[in-house]
Design an enzyme around this catalytic site. Structure first.
Site, PDB file in Angstrom:
ATOM      1  N   GLY A  97     -63.934  15.053  67.499  1.00 20.85           N
ATOM      2  CA  GLY A  97     -62.583  14.904  68.034  1.00 20.85           C
ATOM      3  C   GLY A  97     -61.599  15.613  67.119  1.00 20.85           C
ATOM      4  N   SER A 103     -56.407  16.521  61.740  1.00 17.46           N
ATOM      5  CA  SER A 103     -57.482  16.141  60.813  1.00 17.46           C
ATOM      6  C   SER A 103     -58.329  17.360  60.450  1.00 17.46           C
ATOM      7  CB  SER A 103     -58.356  15.047  61.426  1.00 17.46           C
ATOM      8  OG  SER A 103     -58.840  15.440  62.698  1.00 17.46           O
ATOM      9  N   ASP A 122     -64.986  19.334  69.659  1.00 25.10           N
ATOM     10  CA  ASP A 122     -64.058  18.865  70.700  1.00 25.10           C
ATOM     11  C   ASP A 122     -64.231  19.753  71.931  1.00 25.10           C
ATOM     12  OD1 ASP A 122     -61.642  18.081  72.188  1.00 25.10           O
ATOM     13  OD2 ASP A 122     -60.974  17.233  70.284  1.00 25.10           O
ATOM     14  N   GLY A 126     -58.844  17.339  76.167  1.00 20.13           N
ATOM     15  CA  GLY A 126     -58.144  16.064  75.974  1.00 20.13           C
ATOM     16  C   GLY A 126     -59.008  14.888  76.387  1.00 20.13           C
ATOM     17  N   ASP A 192     -63.284  10.425  65.849  1.00 28.70           N
ATOM     18  CA  ASP A 192     -61.918  10.326  66.375  1.00 28.70           C
ATOM     19  C   ASP A 192     -61.842  11.054  67.716  1.00 28.70           C
ATOM     20  OD1 ASP A 192     -59.259   9.579  66.395  1.00 28.70           O
ATOM     21  OD2 ASP A 192     -58.591  11.345  65.283  1.00 28.70           O
ATOM     22  N   HIS A 195     -61.947   7.642  73.128  1.00 29.98           N
ATOM     23  CA  HIS A 195     -61.881   6.246  72.729  1.00 29.98           C
ATOM     24  C   HIS A 195     -62.376   5.305  73.825  1.00 29.98           C
ATOM     25  CE1 HIS A 195     -60.173   7.805  69.255  1.00 29.98           C
ATOM     26  NE2 HIS A 195     -59.038   7.145  69.162  1.00 29.98           N
ATOM     27  N   HIS A 220     -61.526   6.391  63.147  1.00 31.83           N
ATOM     28  CA  HIS A 220     -60.080   6.276  63.299  1.00 31.83           C
ATOM     29  C   HIS A 220     -59.721   5.402  64.495  1.00 31.83           C
ATOM     30  CE1 HIS A 220     -55.842   8.057  63.735  1.00 31.83           C
ATOM     31  NE2 HIS A 220     -55.887   7.315  62.642  1.00 31.83           N
ATOM     32  N   ASP A 221     -58.527   4.832  64.460  1.00 33.31           N
ATOM     33  CA  ASP A 221     -57.983   4.003  65.546  1.00 33.31           C
ATOM     34  C   ASP A 221     -58.753   2.693  65.716  1.00 33.31           C
ATOM     35  OD1 ASP A 221     -55.916   5.879  66.274  1.00 33.31           O
ATOM     36  OD2 ASP A 221     -57.497   7.100  67.162  1.00 33.31           O
TER      37      ASP A 221
HETATM   38 MG    MG Z   1     -57.254   9.024  66.290  1.00 36.29          MG
END
Ligand code: MG
Length: 261
Positions: A97, A103, A122, A126, A192, A195, A220-221
Site C-alpha cells: 500500500g 510512506s 500498490d 485506490g 497499509d 483496509h 498502520h491504522d
Molecule cells: Mg494508512
C-alpha cells in the site's frame, strides 16, 4: 558496479591463488593467510552504505510530509525509526500500500541511507474508501480520462523529486499476484493497503512470506475502538500476535511487531 569490480579484482589477487593451491608450507591447505584474513576483516567491517547526506535526507523527509496521504508526521517518524533498526535481511524493505508515496518516500529515504531497496506495492487504483463517494476520495488523484483513481503518477513525481527512482521499485499490481513471487527478503514490511478484511489478511500472509527471521512488521491504522476507525488492521494485529509476532512499539495507529527468529 564498483563493488562487483572490486570483488572481481580481489578474486584475482595472487595470495587468493596461493590459498587455493595450498602451496604455503607454513599453512595447511585451505587455511587463509593472515593478510587475507585481515583483508576479509577489513572488508567485512567496512560500511558498504553510501555516505549519509543529511541535507538530502532532510529534503526527502520534507517531500514525504508534503505528499498527499494519511500518515501523520509523528507516525511516519516512528515508521522511519523502525526501518532504521530493522534487519537488513535480503536487502529489501517492503510496503504493501503506497497510495501517493508518503510512506514510500520515508521508507525509501532509509533504504537509500542503508544501501537497501524498497519494494512499493500498490495497484494505484485506490482502496475502496479512497474512491467516490467516500469522503477520502481526493479529486487530485483522479484520472480524468478513465474516471478512476490513479495514484501512480503522483508517486512517480514524488520519487523523482526525492531522487529515489534507483532505490524504490514500484510493483503496480495486486497483492495476490505478488504472493506467488514472495521470498523472505525483507527486514521490514509495512501493511497499509486495502483496509477491508480480505485484503488486510492477505497482506499479513504476504508479509509473513516476505519477512526474514527477526524482521519487523509494521501495521498502520490500528484502532481497537471501532468508533476510531475500521477494524481490519486491528484484527490483523491480533492475528499476528497469535502467529507468534511480538509487539515492540505503538505510536498512534502504527503498530510495530517483530517476527520470531
Ligand atoms: Mg494508512
Amino acid at each position: 558496479m564498483l563493488d562487483a569490480a572490486g570483488s572481481a579484482g580481489r578474486a584475482a589477487q595472487p595470495e587468493d591463488q596461493r590459498r587455493g593451491s595450498g602451496d604455503d608450507p607454513a599453512r595447511p591447505a585451505g587455511e587463509p593467510s593472515e593478510r587475507a584474513s585481515q583483508r576479509h576483516r577489513h572488508h567485512r567491517d567496512h560500511d558498504p552504505t553510501p555516505p549519509h547526506d543529511l541535507e538530502l535526507t532532510a529534503r526527502r523527509r520534507r517531500i514525504a510530509d508534503a505528499v498527499p496521504g494519511f500518515f501523520p508526521p509523528a507516525e511516519l517518524a516512528a515508521l522511519v525509526a523502525a526501518a532504521e533498526r530493522a534487519p537488513a535481511g535480503g536487502g529489501w524493505l517492503v510496503e504493501l500500500g503506497a497510495y501517493c508515496g508518503r510512506s514510500t518516500i520515508a521508507l525509501g529515504s532509509v533504504a537509500a541511507d542503508r544501501g537497501l531497496y524498497l519494494l512499493s506495492v500498490d495497484h494505484h487504483r485506490g482502496s475502496i474508501e479512497q474512491r467516490p463517494p467516500f469522503p477520502w476520495a481526493d479529486p487530485r488523484v483522479r484520472d480524468g480520462d478513465l474516471g478512476t483513481i490513479d495514484s501512480l503518477g503522483t508517486l512517480r513525481d514524488a520519487l523523482r523529486l526525492a531522487a529515489l527512482e534507483e532505490v524504490v521499485v514500484a510493483w503496480v499490481g495486486t497483492n495476490l499476484a505478488l504472493a506467488s513471487w514472495a521470498r523472505p527478503l525483507a527486514g521490514l514490511v509495512l501493511i497499509d493497503g486495502g483496509h477491508d478484511a480480505l485484503n488486510a489478511h492477505l497482506d499479513l500472509e504476504l508479509a509473513r512470506s516476505l519477512l526474514v527471521p527477526g524482521g519487523l512488521l509494521c501495521i498502520h491504522d490500528v484502532y481497537e475502538d471501532p468508533r476510531d476507525g475500521g477494524q481490519a488492521p486491528w484484527r490483523v494485529l491480533v492475528a499476528a500476535l497469535h502467529l507468534g509476532f511480538q509487539l515492540v512499539a505503538r505510536h498512534g495507529s502504527l503498530a510495530v511487531l517483530e517476527a520470531g527468529r
